[in-house]
Write an enzyme that holds these catalytic residues in place. Sequence first.
Site, PDB file in Angstrom:
ATOM      1  N   GLU A 450       9.328  -5.154   5.388  1.00  0.00           N
ATOM      2  CA  GLU A 450       8.179  -4.279   5.585  1.00  0.00           C
ATOM      3  C   GLU A 450       8.319  -3.547   6.918  1.00  0.00           C
ATOM      4  O   GLU A 450       8.364  -4.160   7.973  1.00  0.00           O
ATOM      5  CB  GLU A 450       6.915  -5.157   5.566  1.00  0.00           C
ATOM      6  N   ASP A 529       5.008  -9.387   6.898  1.00  0.00           N
ATOM      7  CA  ASP A 529       4.195 -10.058   7.900  1.00  0.00           C
ATOM      8  C   ASP A 529       3.377 -11.177   7.259  1.00  0.00           C
ATOM      9  O   ASP A 529       2.998 -11.086   6.107  1.00  0.00           O
ATOM     10  CB  ASP A 529       3.204  -9.064   8.535  1.00  0.00           C
ATOM     11  N   ASP A 531       0.356 -11.881   7.331  1.00  0.00           N
ATOM     12  CA  ASP A 531      -1.081 -11.594   7.417  1.00  0.00           C
ATOM     13  C   ASP A 531      -1.568 -10.987   6.103  1.00  0.00           C
ATOM     14  O   ASP A 531      -0.813 -10.915   5.127  1.00  0.00           O
ATOM     15  CB  ASP A 531      -1.372 -10.664   8.609  1.00  0.00           C
ATOM     16  N   ASP A 533      -2.362  -7.926   5.191  1.00  0.00           N
ATOM     17  CA  ASP A 533      -1.626  -6.741   4.763  1.00  0.00           C
ATOM     18  C   ASP A 533      -0.275  -7.118   4.183  1.00  0.00           C
ATOM     19  O   ASP A 533       0.155  -6.588   3.163  1.00  0.00           O
ATOM     20  CB  ASP A 533      -1.399  -5.800   5.954  1.00  0.00           C
TER      21      ASP A 533
END
Length: 669
Positions: A450, A529, A531, A533
């Site tokens: 990403e 990541d 998280d 998102d």
Amino acid sequence: MDASKTLIFLYLCAMTLDKNPPRDKGNYDAGNITALEGLEAVRKRPGMYIGSTDSKGLHHLVWEVIDNSIDEHLAGYCSHIDLIIHKDNSITVRDNGRGIPTGMHEKLQKSALEVVMTVLHAGGKFDKDTYKVSGGLHGVGVSCVNALSIHLRAEIRREGRLFEQEYSKGIPSYDVRDIGTSDDTGTQITFTPDPEIFESTEYKFETLSTRMREQAYLNSGLHLSLTDERQIEKGEPRIERFFSEGGLAEFVQYLDQGKSKLIEKPIHVTGKEDNVEVEVAMQYNTSFQETIYSYVNNINTREGGTHVNGFRRAINRLFKTYGDDAGLFKKLKFAIAGEDFREGLTAVVSVKVPEPQFKGQTKGELGNSEVTGIVSRVVSDILKHWLEENPTEAKRIIDKVILAATARHAARKAREMVQRKNVLTGSGLPGKLSDCSSKDPEASEIYLVEGDSAGGTAKQGRDRMFQAILPLRGKILNVEKAMEHKIYENEEIKNIFTALGVSITENDYGERVLNIEKLRYHKVVIMCDADVDGSHIVTLILTFFFRYMRELVQNGYIYIAQPPLYLVKKGKQFRYCWNEEERVAAIAAYSEGKGGENSVKIQRYKGLGEMNAEQLWETTMDPDTRIFQQVTIDDALEADRVFSMLMGDEVPPRRAFIEANAKYAKVDI
Ligand code: 0RA
């Protein structure tokens, strides 16, 4: 072991029972030896019996026990099955069936209950008149569960009495004993999986509830419940109940929730031919996907098989004939493919087969050839009437079929353009790809990372010998909302196709085929990541793989990298932590010495970008230390279902596209 055989065997035993003769402890006869050898074999190679010793294998134990209770329901004797997860992750399965026979068998010198619980491969005559869940895919039997449990207790209610027997690692702690009266019948089994066997002993509520829900739909009228004593709210454990009156029709509605429907209510088909029972429910929605769930004797057949082929054949033939007869296809200049008839179709196909044969890599495909014709005939009979009686809805489906065919042609053009262009640009590999030196797909890995900056770090941190990096810019296209031709025009998706070396072509029937012979990496790792998102992006990419490169998931080529969540430091010492438990443990360990708690520093990793190249290698990319999650078809299926539920509410832009893009449409129609 083939548990259905055991049950029949026991049934025969039960009819020639001696009423509880004393057990000769010193008698080590053939029965005992077989039992011990069997249990040992299971403990030595658990994977051979239950597939694996990870979380999947752990849950498999529950399926084994529940399958027996469901058999008892199929035989017509059980209306309630309760599953309880206890605080210590032990499990209780309770049913109100006839109860496992407890009487003694003279020759084996043990009770029927003990035989069920301890003997593998207890032979017997296969009863062709009943369908058995436990004879199917799982079917290793409850004795395997027993062998892999540090403790198991069976409680049987039968003939007005209450019996019990306990075991440790499959070995009985005492003979069956009569401990009181009972005014009902049933079987209750409580087991504690052996932590020395299983990598994890934690049961997942969602995994268990998904399957209980599915079983409720498949067995209308059966009451199921799931209680989780680990989750207490207002003094009460979490409990969920599952019951369906409408059966498969309700199942289809559940799968399609949030989608716009094309027909009022699901078409429900039931029938029987040559001892094969067929039940199908189907609905059309406005999405582009075909979703077929299939079952044989209540067991999910993930790879489909002859029953699904029969269903598809019926759909294709009937709608084709109907459209031809009504002159609805007259204007089309090209052939309609089978899959055009099934775009936006959600269906559940369930068959009950006395002697199912399973094929395929994971034995998830029905092989009985006679079933194709049977399902096809049963579905055709009912669908024919439905089409005659519902002309408006039938027309709506045919309209969609025509749109599907037209869009497929537009997509083919877009795809051919892209694939031709790739051939023209030299190596054909995307400029953003940092390839590895190895040309051996089995040894090679590609990381889909990403963001460009994390991609840069990964490029520095990798072992370029066998690790390739492809950075993806932000969120990739949402394949749920996008039309197929857009997919091939999307830069990130084009890059994934060309970097992996896979392509899509069409077979003689106009159906899309994924060519993976030239796949360049056998590990395709999604790295995002840790998280919200990041997990959204993982879901997007997974949905893409599920829809367009399903074979890669099926072959086990797709992985999700797991970057750590925390770095806990004290002076020069440090520890990476992947969860709360590890974080607490690390802080505790470092707080003990000089400086106490204040000297411990905790860094929360919000993104891959917060790690330097060396840290990223150490924690997430080094094969010796990294944690990978291999994506199973179940993960992908669930991601897909959740995803389409969240995203699928809109009316798709397909018609608008075709009208606006009359260029292709004119050429083709
Ligand atoms: C053998 C024979 C009979 C029932 C069962 C086994 C049986 C097994 C399990 C496992 C979980 N729940 C179960 N319920 C029943 C039939 C005995 C009879 O004819 O009464």
